[in-house]
Design a protein around this motif. Structure first.
Motif, PDB file in Angstrom:
ATOM      1  N   ALA A  67      -2.219 -10.289   1.175  1.00 29.41           N
ATOM      2  CA  ALA A  67      -1.140 -10.042   0.221  1.00 29.41           C
ATOM      3  C   ALA A  67      -1.169  -8.566  -0.165  1.00 29.41           C
ATOM      4  CB  ALA A  67      -1.299 -10.918  -1.015  1.00 29.41           C
ATOM      5  N   VAL A  68      -0.005  -7.963  -0.270  1.00 26.29           N
ATOM      6  CA  VAL A  68       0.089  -6.550  -0.636  1.00 26.29           C
ATOM      7  C   VAL A  68      -0.577  -6.309  -1.995  1.00 26.29           C
ATOM      8  CG1 VAL A  68       1.704  -4.687  -1.230  1.00 26.29           C
ATOM      9  CG2 VAL A  68       2.136  -6.137   0.760  1.00 26.29           C
ATOM     10  N   ASP A  69      -0.409  -7.250  -2.937  1.00 29.03           N
ATOM     11  CA  ASP A  69      -1.009  -7.073  -4.265  1.00 29.03           C
ATOM     12  C   ASP A  69      -2.451  -7.565  -4.346  1.00 29.03           C
ATOM     13  OD1 ASP A  69      -0.802  -9.834  -4.332  1.00 29.03           O
ATOM     14  OD2 ASP A  69       0.596  -9.898  -6.020  1.00 29.03           O
ATOM     15  N   GLY A  70      -3.002  -8.070  -3.231  1.00 28.56           N
ATOM     16  CA  GLY A  70      -4.403  -8.478  -3.189  1.00 28.56           C
ATOM     17  C   GLY A  70      -4.692  -9.877  -3.703  1.00 28.56           C
ATOM     18  N   THR A  71      -3.675 -10.631  -4.104  1.00 31.85           N
ATOM     19  CA  THR A  71      -3.925 -11.967  -4.628  1.00 31.85           C
ATOM     20  C   THR A  71      -4.183 -12.973  -3.525  1.00 31.85           C
ATOM     21  OG1 THR A  71      -1.568 -12.519  -4.623  1.00 31.85           O
ATOM     22  CG2 THR A  71      -2.485 -11.605  -6.671  1.00 31.85           C
ATOM     23  N   SER A  72      -4.856 -14.053  -3.902  1.00 34.06           N
ATOM     24  CA  SER A  72      -5.020 -15.178  -2.987  1.00 34.06           C
ATOM     25  C   SER A  72      -3.789 -16.058  -3.107  1.00 34.06           C
ATOM     26  CB  SER A  72      -6.283 -15.964  -3.342  1.00 34.06           C
ATOM     27  OG  SER A  72      -6.154 -16.541  -4.628  1.00 34.06           O
ATOM     28  N   PRO A  73      -3.479 -16.810  -2.057  1.00 31.47           N
ATOM     29  CA  PRO A  73      -2.277 -17.639  -2.133  1.00 31.47           C
ATOM     30  C   PRO A  73      -2.487 -18.862  -3.025  1.00 31.47           C
ATOM     31  CG  PRO A  73      -3.410 -18.021  -0.067  1.00 31.47           C
ATOM     32  CD  PRO A  73      -4.142 -16.907  -0.768  1.00 31.47           C
ATOM     33  N   ALA A  74      -1.407 -19.302  -3.641  1.00 27.96           N
ATOM     34  CA  ALA A  74      -1.439 -20.563  -4.363  1.00 27.96           C
ATOM     35  C   ALA A  74      -1.541 -21.677  -3.332  1.00 27.96           C
ATOM     36  CB  ALA A  74      -0.164 -20.723  -5.190  1.00 27.96           C
ATOM     37  N   PRO A  75      -2.131 -22.804  -3.695  1.00 22.62           N
ATOM     38  CA  PRO A  75      -2.218 -23.899  -2.725  1.00 22.62           C
ATOM     39  C   PRO A  75      -0.824 -24.282  -2.225  1.00 22.62           C
ATOM     40  CG  PRO A  75      -3.540 -24.375  -4.672  1.00 22.62           C
ATOM     41  CD  PRO A  75      -2.745 -23.142  -4.972  1.00 22.62           C
TER      42      PRO A  75
END
Length: 190
Positions: free
Chosen positions: A148-156
């Protein structure tokens, strides 16, 4: 005849009312519940309402060994069971290892190569992603590494959604992008 208010008075009154409404809403929002980042690493069970985390997975204190059945030579190793990737050099030494968040569609164990590489796009989950490296296709869904560009992990993902993105942390995405040029071997193991 009643006196008319000048237009500037109307504009001033409406502007003041709008600002007051925004202030009231801001105060109410500030007093509400605050979102919390998910801290569940991949592989652990997360609650159904888990939110993405802005923090990448924590790095292990002790290196994790490259799976024995992952081939030899320079390659990217992806373990389905461990939800982990290793970047392995020509001398069979792991240069980097990290956990990942797989999509709902996983490639079968086997040997693949990095095909198309895309600098940035929007993922099927609507999140802007970068460092996309496609290496397999299963059930009509392309499987690729990305971050992710913002570094977050994906939501399930919803159970009925088919996603082939294997999301990695932002620093790991940069390292994977540098290591995995087109034609690089990807070895998928159980």
């Amino acid at each position: 005849m009643p006196a008319r208010l000048p237009s500037w008075a109307w504009v001033t009154g409406l502007t003041t009312a709008a600002i007051a409404a925004v202030v009231v809403l801001a105060v109410q929002a500030d007093q509400g519940t605050k979102p919390t980042a998910a801290t569940t690493p991949p592989g652990a069970s997360a609650p159904a309402d888990a939110k993405p985390s802005a923090k990448p997975p924590e790095t292990e204190k002790k290196p994790v060994a490259v799976p024995a059945d992952s081939g030899t030579g320079r390659r990217i190793v992806y373990s389905l069971g461990d939800k982990r990737v290793w970047l392995v050099d020509d001398s069979d030494a792991a240069r980097r290892s990290f956990v990942v968040w797989p999509g709902t569609v996983s490639p079968d164990p086997g040997t693949y190569t990095i095909g198309n590489r895309t600098e940035a796009t929007t993922g099927s989950d609507g999140v802007p992603v970068e460092h996309i490296m496609y290496f397999a296709q299963k059930s009509g869904v392309w499987v690729a590494f990305s971050n992710a560009v913002d570094g977050t992990s994906p939501a399930p993902a919803a159970p009925d959604t088919q996603t082939g993105g294997i999301r990695v942390g932002k620093p790991d995405g940069r390292a994977l992008w540098t290591f995995g040029s087109a034609g690089t071997t990807v070895r998928v193991v159980e």
